[in-house]
Scaffold this active site. Structure first.
Site, PDB file in Angstrom:
ATOM      1  N   ASP A 247      49.487  41.693  44.448  1.00  0.00           N
ATOM      2  CA  ASP A 247      48.152  41.081  44.487  1.00  0.00           C
ATOM      3  C   ASP A 247      48.020  40.160  45.717  1.00  0.00           C
ATOM      4  OD1 ASP A 247      45.728  40.933  42.385  1.00  0.00           O
ATOM      5  OD2 ASP A 247      45.986  38.949  43.245  1.00  0.00           O
ATOM      6  N   TYR A 397      38.981  34.217  47.018  1.00  0.00           N
ATOM      7  CA  TYR A 397      38.334  35.488  47.387  1.00  0.00           C
ATOM      8  C   TYR A 397      37.276  35.254  48.444  1.00  0.00           C
ATOM      9  CZ  TYR A 397      40.702  37.842  43.580  1.00  0.00           C
ATOM     10  OH  TYR A 397      41.662  38.371  42.769  1.00  0.00           O
ATOM     11  N   HIS A 454      49.572  46.711  37.462  1.00  0.00           N
ATOM     12  CA  HIS A 454      49.339  45.701  38.493  1.00  0.00           C
ATOM     13  C   HIS A 454      50.230  44.471  38.371  1.00  0.00           C
ATOM     14  CE1 HIS A 454      46.921  43.768  41.586  1.00  0.00           C
ATOM     15  NE2 HIS A 454      46.839  42.696  40.816  1.00  0.00           N
TER      16      HIS A 454
END
Ligand SMILES: *[C@@H]1O[C@H](CO)[C@@H](O)[C@H](O)[C@H]1NC(C)=O
Length: 478
Positions: A247, A397, A454
């Site tokens: 990630d 983000y 993930h």
């Protein structure tokens, strides 16, 4: 112009070479220069380390930075627990939608169960004891209190070689994702892994996540995080180390490898961000559908990427709404999540359901307890809750998706450190080795992992640890 260059060259050489010799000589010279530039370029092409300061207000004078490393103990405060219970008791659930499972996001009937467990059975004090099992520290870097855990092997014989590894988590995770893999890396012999590949593990919290202070200034990117973690490793006395990440951790450790390749013995990733790849990628995709071997794709690659629209484009559209929100208006949804523990759990745990396996969306309970215990999942949620860090974690983000995302400086240079890639089958996007090679120029191991998604370290600590060991052995034989 060429003519003039040649003439100038001739003058500079001070000799009167016949023309017929001069042209090939110049060509050789030019070729040599080009070759030199390429080789030289390869060696020194690194990302600039840059600098920054992210504390509140004006930057104080340079000399005043406190470089001490301070032990830190997580405490379970009664007031926090009381406040949490009050809020959980007042949760407003909405009316059910028949047959919705996890298709509309976190199923609220399931959320009721989670909230009930959280309120009545989950024991935060016990989980805090588990969290404090490993030593925590804080140190100030670029104006921020940076939190990390640092775990050394339990018993060391003087002959045993210990490799430092910096492991970086992502969103919506935390250092707690590594709690099950740490003992496998620091004491592998005890857990049935190769006893000769022993690590000491450093897991920092990304600033703005959990116990690391959030930036007070705009613009805190993965570049800044990479630089801060590099400074952390230097401060701890490590001049050379391994890196591991998935990630955001993958992006941060990759950037660190591009900034300071001389410090990075190896980079192990369980998630890849590849640039779009342009026309060449498109060609590879079209041909690969019918003849994967012609474009360097393996059968397993083909199985994982086709049908392309379904597995990549639509699948990503279905799972990336959060990304658009967080890359644009993180503080708006952050206001709600920071105020409601049930909302926060739904938002975070939805990812632990669908990113572990998108098929889990078809299950009434989101498949959460198939791979994780509710205690583990809620401990990760609690780290966001008690630190009030969900909004700042989402801002990462926004800071990392500028308009020129596909042309940030790192896209112009490759990654030259030895790289190991663990490709988990339930990861949202599959990155075939042949595509990864365009960016990662020194792939030492590439493993198609048999199962897992993930949150690899959290879900599949053992096979991930084995892959890391295997990678390191290969690197050290290079
Ligand atoms: C959750 O999913 C189940 C199974 O599909 C469904 O019966 C229930 O109504 C859903 N809950 C809500 C609140 O929508």
């Amino acid at each position: 112009m060429w003519r003039q260059l040649l003439d100038n060259g001739r003058e500079a050489l001070g000799t009167h070479w016949p023309h017929s010799l001069l042209v090939p000589a110049a060509a050789v010279g030019l070729g040599g220069a080009l070759l030199c530039w390429r080789l030289h370029g390869k060696k020194v092409k690194t990302l600039e380390l840059g600098e920054g300061w992210w504390g509140p207000g004006d930057r104080p004078h340079l000399l005043s930075e406190d470089t001490s490393i301070r032990p830190f103990i997580i405490e379970a405060s009664e007031a926090d627990i009381e406040d949490l219970h009050e809020r959980l008791d007042r949760t407003r659930f909405f009316s059910p939608l028949e047959d919705s499972r996890f298709h509309y996001g976190f199923n609220s009937t399931q959320l009721k169960r989670v909230v009930s467990y959280w309120r009545n059975e989950f024991d935060w004090k016990k989980q805090v004891k588990i969290l404090n099992r490993y030593p925590h520290y804080k140190t100030t870097i670029e104006g921020l209190e940076v939190h990390f855990i640092h775990v050394k092997p339990p018993q060391l014989s003087s002959r045993q070689k210990v490799r430092p590894v910096l492991m970086v988590h992502g969103w919506p995770g935390s250092v707690y994702e590594f709690y099950h893999i740490i003992p496998l890396l620091t004491d592998p012999g005890k857990h049935g892994l190769d006893p000769n590949v022993v690590f000491e593990v450093i897991c920092p919290s990304i600033p703005g996540y959990g116990f690391s202070e959030a930036s007070h200034k705009k613009g805190f990117t993965a570049f800044a995080a990479a630089r801060i973690f590099y400074k952390l490793m230097l401060r701890l006395g490590f001049k050379e180390f391994y890196l591991q990440g998935g990630d955001w951790g993958s992006r941060i450790t990759t950037l660190l490898s591009q900034m300071k390749p001389e410090s990075v013995k190896g980079l192990h990733l369980n998630f890849l961000v590849l640039p779009f790849g342009g026309l060449r990628r498109l060609k590879s995709l079209i041909i690969g559908r019918y003849a994967p071997w012609l474009v360097g794709l393996t059968r397993e690659d083909a199985r994982r990427i086709y049908p392309y629209m379904e597995k990549n484009v639509f699948a990503i559209l279905l799972e990336s709404g959060y990304l658009h929100i967080q890359a644009t208006k993180p503080d708006t949804v952050g206001s709600a999540l920071n105020d409601s523990p049930a909302g926060l759990a739904a938002y975070i745990l939805e990812k632990f359901s669908s990113w572990t396996n998108t098929e889990f969306r078809n299950l009434e309970d989101g498949g959460l307890n198939r791979k994780f215990s509710l205690d583990d999942l809620l401990t990760n949620v609690m780290i966001y809750w008690i630190t009030g860090s969900i909004a700042s974690s989402m801002r990462f983000y926004k800071e990392n998706f500028p308009r020129n995302y596909n042309s940030t400086p790192d896209t112009k240079i490759g990654v030259y450190v030895p790289t190991g890639i663990a490709a988990f089958p339930c990861e949202l996007v599959h990155s075939p080795q042949v595509w990864a090679k365009e960016k990662f120029r020194n792939i030492v191991t590439y493993t198609f992992m048999p199962h897992g998604g993930h949150f690899a370290a959290f879900e599949e600590p053992e096979i991930l640890a084995r892959d890391i060991q295997n990678f390191v052995l290969k690197v050290e034989k290079l």
